[in-house]
Design a protein around this motif. Sequence first.
Motif, PDB file in Angstrom:
ATOM      1  N   LYS A 132     -16.276 -19.989   8.168  1.00 27.52           N
ATOM      2  CA  LYS A 132     -16.113 -18.643   7.603  1.00 27.52           C
ATOM      3  C   LYS A 132     -14.737 -18.412   6.968  1.00 27.52           C
ATOM      4  CE  LYS A 132     -14.230 -16.091  11.501  1.00 27.52           C
ATOM      5  NZ  LYS A 132     -14.356 -15.059  12.494  1.00 27.52           N
ATOM      6  N   LEU A 133     -13.778 -19.331   7.218  1.00 27.56           N
ATOM      7  CA  LEU A 133     -12.422 -19.166   6.679  1.00 27.56           C
ATOM      8  C   LEU A 133     -12.286 -19.697   5.247  1.00 27.56           C
ATOM      9  CD1 LEU A 133     -10.427 -20.341   9.836  1.00 27.56           C
ATOM     10  CD2 LEU A 133     -10.937 -17.982   9.164  1.00 27.56           C
ATOM     11  N   ILE A 134     -13.360 -20.273   4.724  1.00 27.93           N
ATOM     12  CA  ILE A 134     -13.319 -20.889   3.390  1.00 27.93           C
ATOM     13  C   ILE A 134     -13.268 -19.827   2.284  1.00 27.93           C
ATOM     14  CG2 ILE A 134     -14.781 -22.223   1.758  1.00 27.93           C
ATOM     15  CD1 ILE A 134     -13.262 -23.974   3.746  1.00 27.93           C
ATOM     16  N   GLY A 135     -12.430 -20.100   1.269  1.00 27.96           N
ATOM     17  CA  GLY A 135     -12.309 -19.195   0.129  1.00 27.96           C
ATOM     18  C   GLY A 135     -12.853 -19.817  -1.135  1.00 27.96           C
ATOM     19  N   HIS A 173      -9.389 -19.777   2.556  1.00 26.97           N
ATOM     20  CA  HIS A 173      -9.142 -18.570   1.768  1.00 26.97           C
ATOM     21  C   HIS A 173      -7.678 -18.159   1.926  1.00 26.97           C
ATOM     22  CE1 HIS A 173      -9.468 -14.465   0.306  1.00 26.97           C
ATOM     23  NE2 HIS A 173     -10.674 -14.750  -0.133  1.00 26.97           N
ATOM     24  N   ILE A 184     -18.312 -16.089  -1.355  1.00 29.36           N
ATOM     25  CA  ILE A 184     -17.162 -16.726  -0.700  1.00 29.36           C
ATOM     26  C   ILE A 184     -17.294 -16.493   0.806  1.00 29.36           C
ATOM     27  CG2 ILE A 184     -14.647 -16.633  -0.421  1.00 29.36           C
ATOM     28  CD1 ILE A 184     -14.514 -15.594  -3.354  1.00 29.36           C
ATOM     29  N   PRO A 185     -17.292 -17.563   1.627  1.00 24.22           N
ATOM     30  CA  PRO A 185     -17.518 -17.359   3.068  1.00 24.22           C
ATOM     31  C   PRO A 185     -16.585 -16.323   3.708  1.00 24.22           C
ATOM     32  CG  PRO A 185     -17.672 -19.681   2.536  1.00 24.22           C
ATOM     33  CD  PRO A 185     -17.220 -18.992   1.277  1.00 24.22           C
ATOM     34  N   TYR A 186     -15.275 -16.378   3.390  1.00 24.73           N
ATOM     35  CA  TYR A 186     -14.369 -15.438   4.060  1.00 24.73           C
ATOM     36  C   TYR A 186     -14.580 -14.005   3.557  1.00 24.73           C
ATOM     37  CZ  TYR A 186     -10.295 -13.888   6.696  1.00 24.73           C
ATOM     38  OH  TYR A 186      -9.467 -13.251   7.587  1.00 24.73           O
TER      39      TYR A 186
END
Lengths: 169, 145
Positions: free
Chosen positions: A53-56, A64, B16-18
């Motif tokens: 979930k931290l991917i940007g 991100h 975008i996942p975040y």
Amino acid sequence: MRRPAPEPVQVVKQRRDAALGALVKGLPFIQFLGVEFDRRGDELTAILPYSEKLIGNPLLPALHGGATAGFLEVTAIIGLSWSYIWDDIESGKIDPTKVTPERLPRMPKTIDFTVDYLRTGLPRDAYARARVNRSGRRYASVHVEAWQDNRARLFAQATGHFLMPARDE
Amino acid sequence: MDQDRQNLARQFIEAIPYAKALDLRLEAIDDGVAVISMPYDERMVGDPSTGVIHGGAVSALMDTCSGAAVMSHPTMAIATATIDLRIDYMRSATPGQRIKTRAECYHVTRNVAFVRATAFDDDDANPVAAATGAFTVERAKEGKS
């Protein structure tokens, strides 16, 4: 003259870890990011375990910039609060058996925060350490460095200014 | 900016996942200006005694919105990355309210885009935070389309 016997190591560790645990638990955003803190004496290292979930940027993939910024800001605030309560933990002014997030002093407030993105954040764990460059009664300046594989190759750094909580004497 | 490109930008940002984790929503995008909002969420609180959202979540909103402003600029960057971002926190966001950011890409050189952004809650007259940043501009290789 006889010196008092040194405290047993587990008493010292229990006291410090309880205080750090209360500090970290008091910030829901730390749990949201998944940040953990490793303590060696008074030195803290923040760890951001990799999570999808931290991917940007899913194409590279890269962390991100906002996740990195949040990680650095959390590291700065906990590092600053930790240095600020350290003496009270050691002197016994903060009772380790009774520390809860509500009983700890208020958190410093961020005035401004500048993040310098030096390299792409890779999809793996990240680490950060904060250095309090100046901490006065009202204002503090904190610098944070973050790295992944190699301590000397920073992927981000930040400087923030903070308003210190009012101290009740 | 035509409708197709706007839809593409929305899909791109919301995938975008975040941005998904923070539940960001693209409100508007056009020629170097983007508006993105973030709902109030207790998981993102920085101070439980007040319920105020942590600055780190606001940073992510500002960063995403600034990047979107760069991508929507008529210079047609194909990708961008943050070089630096400074955020000034002017006041605490009111707990329970959505935070909305407007970012404007006000100058672009061959390699760098300059962006300003402002964040508000329901009180439009008093910004919660302001940001300025520099971003990379990745362009399509010449001769290829």
